[in-house]
Design a protein around this motif. Structure first.
Motif, PDB file in Angstrom:
ATOM      1  N   LEU A 164      44.224 -71.055  -9.809  1.00 12.61           N
ATOM      2  CA  LEU A 164      43.656 -70.486 -11.031  1.00 12.61           C
ATOM      3  C   LEU A 164      43.915 -71.375 -12.245  1.00 12.61           C
ATOM      4  O   LEU A 164      43.242 -71.248 -13.264  1.00 12.61           O
ATOM      5  CB  LEU A 164      44.248 -69.095 -11.268  1.00 12.61           C
ATOM      6  N   GLN A 165      44.916 -72.255 -12.141  1.00  8.75           N
ATOM      7  CA  GLN A 165      45.256 -73.204 -13.211  1.00  8.75           C
ATOM      8  C   GLN A 165      45.657 -72.500 -14.497  1.00  8.75           C
ATOM      9  O   GLN A 165      45.390 -72.987 -15.607  1.00  8.75           O
ATOM     10  CB  GLN A 165      44.094 -74.169 -13.454  1.00  8.75           C
ATOM     11  N   VAL A 166      46.318 -71.353 -14.348  1.00  3.67           N
ATOM     12  CA  VAL A 166      46.822 -70.637 -15.516  1.00  3.67           C
ATOM     13  C   VAL A 166      48.036 -71.336 -16.098  1.00  3.67           C
ATOM     14  O   VAL A 166      48.217 -71.404 -17.309  1.00  3.67           O
ATOM     15  CB  VAL A 166      47.159 -69.175 -15.144  1.00  3.67           C
ATOM     16  N   SER A 167      48.880 -71.869 -15.215  1.00  6.40           N
ATOM     17  CA  SER A 167      50.101 -72.538 -15.655  1.00  6.40           C
ATOM     18  C   SER A 167      50.406 -73.690 -14.715  1.00  6.40           C
ATOM     19  O   SER A 167      49.767 -73.851 -13.673  1.00  6.40           O
ATOM     20  CB  SER A 167      51.266 -71.546 -15.681  1.00  6.40           C
ATOM     21  N   ASP A 168      51.393 -74.482 -15.071  1.00  2.00           N
ATOM     22  CA  ASP A 168      51.867 -75.542 -14.190  1.00  2.00           C
ATOM     23  C   ASP A 168      52.780 -74.931 -13.126  1.00  2.00           C
ATOM     24  O   ASP A 168      53.545 -74.008 -13.416  1.00  2.00           O
ATOM     25  CB  ASP A 168      52.645 -76.576 -15.016  1.00  2.00           C
ATOM     26  N   ILE A 169      52.694 -75.438 -11.880  1.00  2.00           N
ATOM     27  CA  ILE A 169      53.542 -74.911 -10.805  1.00  2.00           C
ATOM     28  C   ILE A 169      54.400 -76.009 -10.167  1.00  2.00           C
ATOM     29  O   ILE A 169      54.853 -75.869  -9.043  1.00  2.00           O
ATOM     30  CB  ILE A 169      52.708 -74.197  -9.725  1.00  2.00           C
ATOM     31  N   GLY A 170      54.611 -77.095 -10.886  1.00  2.00           N
ATOM     32  CA  GLY A 170      55.496 -78.138 -10.382  1.00  2.00           C
ATOM     33  C   GLY A 170      54.816 -79.218  -9.576  1.00  2.00           C
ATOM     34  O   GLY A 170      55.481 -80.154  -9.125  1.00  2.00           O
ATOM     35  N   ILE A 171      53.493 -79.098  -9.358  1.00  2.00           N
ATOM     36  CA  ILE A 171      52.748 -80.182  -8.731  1.00  2.00           C
ATOM     37  C   ILE A 171      52.635 -81.286  -9.787  1.00  2.00           C
ATOM     38  O   ILE A 171      52.086 -81.078 -10.858  1.00  2.00           O
ATOM     39  CB  ILE A 171      51.340 -79.733  -8.284  1.00  2.00           C
ATOM     40  N   PRO A 211      56.258 -82.224 -17.241  1.00  2.00           N
ATOM     41  CA  PRO A 211      55.523 -82.716 -16.066  1.00  2.00           C
ATOM     42  C   PRO A 211      55.162 -84.195 -16.175  1.00  2.00           C
ATOM     43  O   PRO A 211      54.929 -84.719 -17.263  1.00  2.00           O
ATOM     44  CB  PRO A 211      54.264 -81.838 -16.047  1.00  2.00           C
ATOM     45  N   PHE A 212      55.111 -84.853 -15.015  1.00  2.00           N
ATOM     46  CA  PHE A 212      54.740 -86.262 -14.942  1.00  2.00           C
ATOM     47  C   PHE A 212      53.230 -86.452 -14.889  1.00  2.00           C
ATOM     48  O   PHE A 212      52.719 -87.539 -15.179  1.00  2.00           O
ATOM     49  CB  PHE A 212      55.351 -86.915 -13.692  1.00  2.00           C
ATOM     50  N   SER A 213      52.510 -85.414 -14.451  1.00  2.00           N
ATOM     51  CA  SER A 213      51.051 -85.501 -14.336  1.00  2.00           C
ATOM     52  C   SER A 213      50.468 -84.102 -14.459  1.00  2.00           C
ATOM     53  O   SER A 213      51.191 -83.125 -14.610  1.00  2.00           O
ATOM     54  CB  SER A 213      50.652 -86.137 -12.989  1.00  2.00           C
ATOM     55  N   GLY A 214      49.137 -84.017 -14.389  1.00  2.00           N
ATOM     56  CA  GLY A 214      48.478 -82.723 -14.472  1.00  2.00           C
ATOM     57  C   GLY A 214      48.091 -82.356 -15.896  1.00  2.00           C
ATOM     58  O   GLY A 214      48.143 -83.172 -16.821  1.00  2.00           O
ATOM     59  N   THR A 215      47.720 -81.073 -16.084  1.00  2.00           N
ATOM     60  CA  THR A 215      47.223 -80.585 -17.370  1.00  2.00           C
ATOM     61  C   THR A 215      48.208 -80.818 -18.506  1.00  2.00           C
ATOM     62  O   THR A 215      47.812 -81.157 -19.628  1.00  2.00           O
ATOM     63  CB  THR A 215      46.910 -79.079 -17.272  1.00  2.00           C
ATOM     64  N   TYR A 216      49.496 -80.657 -18.219  1.00  2.00           N
ATOM     65  CA  TYR A 216      50.519 -80.755 -19.262  1.00  2.00           C
ATOM     66  C   TYR A 216      51.360 -82.034 -19.132  1.00  2.00           C
ATOM     67  O   TYR A 216      52.531 -82.049 -19.472  1.00  2.00           O
ATOM     68  CB  TYR A 216      51.419 -79.516 -19.221  1.00  2.00           C
ATOM     69  N   LYS A 217      50.741 -83.077 -18.650  1.00  2.00           N
ATOM     70  CA  LYS A 217      51.437 -84.354 -18.484  1.00  2.00           C
ATOM     71  C   LYS A 217      52.083 -84.796 -19.800  1.00  2.00           C
ATOM     72  O   LYS A 217      51.435 -84.878 -20.840  1.00  2.00           O
ATOM     73  CB  LYS A 217      50.462 -85.429 -18.008  1.00  2.00           C
ATOM     74  N   GLY A 218      53.402 -85.050 -19.721  1.00  2.00           N
ATOM     75  CA  GLY A 218      54.132 -85.549 -20.876  1.00  2.00           C
ATOM     76  C   GLY A 218      54.398 -84.526 -21.960  1.00  2.00           C
ATOM     77  O   GLY A 218      54.908 -84.870 -23.030  1.00  2.00           O
ATOM     78  N   ILE A 219      54.073 -83.255 -21.706  1.00  2.00           N
ATOM     79  CA  ILE A 219      54.253 -82.199 -22.708  1.00  2.00           C
ATOM     80  C   ILE A 219      55.438 -81.318 -22.309  1.00  2.00           C
ATOM     81  O   ILE A 219      55.575 -80.929 -21.150  1.00  2.00           O
ATOM     82  CB  ILE A 219      52.982 -81.340 -22.836  1.00  2.00           C
ATOM     83  N   ASP A 220      56.294 -80.990 -23.266  1.00  2.00           N
ATOM     84  CA  ASP A 220      57.433 -80.113 -22.985  1.00  2.00           C
ATOM     85  C   ASP A 220      56.944 -78.723 -22.601  1.00  2.00           C
ATOM     86  O   ASP A 220      56.160 -78.106 -23.333  1.00  2.00           O
ATOM     87  CB  ASP A 220      58.343 -80.014 -24.208  1.00  2.00           C
ATOM     88  N   GLU A 254      46.718 -66.610 -24.443  1.00  2.00           N
ATOM     89  CA  GLU A 254      46.730 -67.858 -23.675  1.00  2.00           C
ATOM     90  C   GLU A 254      46.278 -67.626 -22.243  1.00  2.00           C
ATOM     91  O   GLU A 254      45.549 -68.432 -21.660  1.00  2.00           O
ATOM     92  CB  GLU A 254      48.137 -68.478 -23.693  1.00  2.00           C
ATOM     93  N   PHE A 255      46.713 -66.494 -21.667  1.00  2.03           N
ATOM     94  CA  PHE A 255      46.367 -66.190 -20.279  1.00  2.03           C
ATOM     95  C   PHE A 255      44.861 -66.015 -20.122  1.00  2.03           C
ATOM     96  O   PHE A 255      44.244 -66.586 -19.214  1.00  2.03           O
ATOM     97  CB  PHE A 255      47.096 -64.923 -19.821  1.00  2.03           C
ATOM     98  N   MET A 256      44.245 -65.231 -20.990  1.00  2.00           N
ATOM     99  CA  MET A 256      42.820 -64.954 -20.854  1.00  2.00           C
ATOM    100  C   MET A 256      41.980 -66.200 -21.134  1.00  2.00           C
ATOM    101  O   MET A 256      40.911 -66.378 -20.546  1.00  2.00           O
ATOM    102  CB  MET A 256      42.403 -63.818 -21.783  1.00  2.00           C
ATOM    103  N   LYS A 257      42.469 -67.066 -22.004  1.00  4.08           N
ATOM    104  CA  LYS A 257      41.767 -68.322 -22.246  1.00  4.08           C
ATOM    105  C   LYS A 257      41.702 -69.141 -20.971  1.00  4.08           C
ATOM    106  O   LYS A 257      40.669 -69.722 -20.614  1.00  4.08           O
ATOM    107  CB  LYS A 257      42.470 -69.106 -23.348  1.00  4.08           C
ATOM    108  N   LYS A 258      42.819 -69.184 -20.250  1.00  2.00           N
ATOM    109  CA  LYS A 258      42.856 -69.912 -18.981  1.00  2.00           C
ATOM    110  C   LYS A 258      42.051 -69.190 -17.905  1.00  2.00           C
ATOM    111  O   LYS A 258      41.329 -69.820 -17.129  1.00  2.00           O
ATOM    112  CB  LYS A 258      44.316 -70.074 -18.523  1.00  2.00           C
ATOM    113  N   LEU A 259      42.181 -67.869 -17.864  1.00  2.00           N
ATOM    114  CA  LEU A 259      41.496 -67.096 -16.826  1.00  2.00           C
ATOM    115  C   LEU A 259      39.983 -67.238 -16.937  1.00  2.00           C
ATOM    116  O   LEU A 259      39.288 -67.287 -15.919  1.00  2.00           O
ATOM    117  CB  LEU A 259      41.888 -65.622 -16.927  1.00  2.00           C
TER     118      LEU A 259
END
Length: 313
Positions: A164-171, A211-220, A254-259
């Motif tokens: 669903l790409q709602v949040s980062d899951i460590g990938i 995260p090292f990569s993905g949607t939030y790469k380099g973001i706290d 934030e959740f509904m924006k992603k959903l």
């Protein structure tokens, strides 16, 4: 006979179901591949496709059974609706079915009237309460994001979140499937709310990472590190639905924006769940957590009765 096969004959990429010319001259197919223990995985589907095509050609299929790395007692999550049947979910079993690949093959052959000449070679010494670590066998990662023998225990905790790409899951971090985080989550608040629900066998630890990569790469990011305290009693899909429900309750904007984002993510989420009911509940309910957790309890109990005749251990 065992003719030489070209790389173009492999069952991946565009070719998922064996074609008649690929099976020409084949007398016997042996399946010996480790799966992850969840319905939403392509390796079992590849076996089922092979069984269907082998039945048409009178080819024997032998399955060398392997452990379910989650164990054989954890059964959780929704059943598969026919309209959502796909390469990532082909037979009507719960998301976590608690069966070995050999047991699934027998279930599929009979319940779907496949008529394949099937032989399952059972394991020696495996017990249904075993996780993969309990077996003492070496772990060969079935994919890059399932590197350790305990990773399959965590896949059904967060894998649907990933679809669903709602949040980062460590990938793209060092803890695939073991964290849930985003820049808009408050770690302590999220962890406290999750732990207060008191689901068995699981603890949520506040966690900060980048995260090292993905949607939030380099973001706290802030969120939770998931710690399974008892793999014999935890309910992995219930935990996942709790995560989704609490995320919506605490962070609705934030959740509904992603959903409401990419339609491709929605379709993949529904295919992985085996139903679109979960998506609808997430969209429509203000506090969806416990409605999701108890979803299809009666159907899972019926499945437990049905599967008994296919259990080898």
């Amino acid at each position: 006979s065992f003719p030489t096969r070209r790389s173009s004959d492999l069952l991946h990429g565009e070719t998922r179901r064996p074609k008649p010319d690929m099976l020409k001259g084949i007398d016997l197919v042996i399946y010996d591949i480790q799966c992850t223990g969840v319905r939403a995985y392509t390796y079992p589907t590849t076996l089922f496709y092979m069984m269907e095509e082998a039945a048409k050609s009178g080819i024997e299929v032998i399955v060398l059974d392997r452990p379910n790395p989650i164990g054989g007692t954890v059964v959780d999550g929704p059943m598969l609706e026919e309209k959502w049947r796909s390469f990532i979910g082909y037979i009507n079993v719960p998301y976590c079915h608690g069966m070995t690949i050999g047991e699934l093959a027998s279930f599929f052959n009979t319940e779907y009237n496949v008529g394949c000449k099937l032989t399952v070679v059972p394991m020696k010494g495996w017990q249904r309460t075993m996780s993969f670590r309990d077996t003492g066998l070496p772990w060969i990662p079935p994919s890059p994001n399932i590197p350790e023998p305990d990773t399959p225990l965590y896949c059904p905790l967060t894998g649907l979140l990933g679809e669903l790409q709602v949040s980062d899951i460590g990938i793209g971090f060092t803890l695939p499937f073991k964290v849930v985080g985003a820049p808009w989550i408050k770690a302590s608040e999220f962890a406290a709310k999750l732990n207060s629900q008191k689901l068995p066998g699981i603890h949520f630890q506040p966690f900060h990472y980048r995260p090292f990569s993905g949607t939030y790469k380099g973001i706290d990011c802030q969120g939770v590190l998931l710690r399974i305290t008892d793999p014999k009693v935890y309910r992995p899909v219930a935990v996942q639905y709790l995560l989704l429900g609490i995320l919506k309750s605490l962070y609705p904007k934030e959740f509904m924006k992603k959903l409401n984002g990419a339609s491709a993510a929605k379709e993949l989420f529904c295919k992985a769940n085996g139903t679109d009911a979960i998506y609808k509940i997430l969209s429509e309910e203000k506090y969806p957590a416990w409605k999701l957790i108890d979803w299809q309890k009666a159907e899972r109990e019926s499945f437990l009765e049905l599967r008994k005749k296919y259990l080898l251990y």
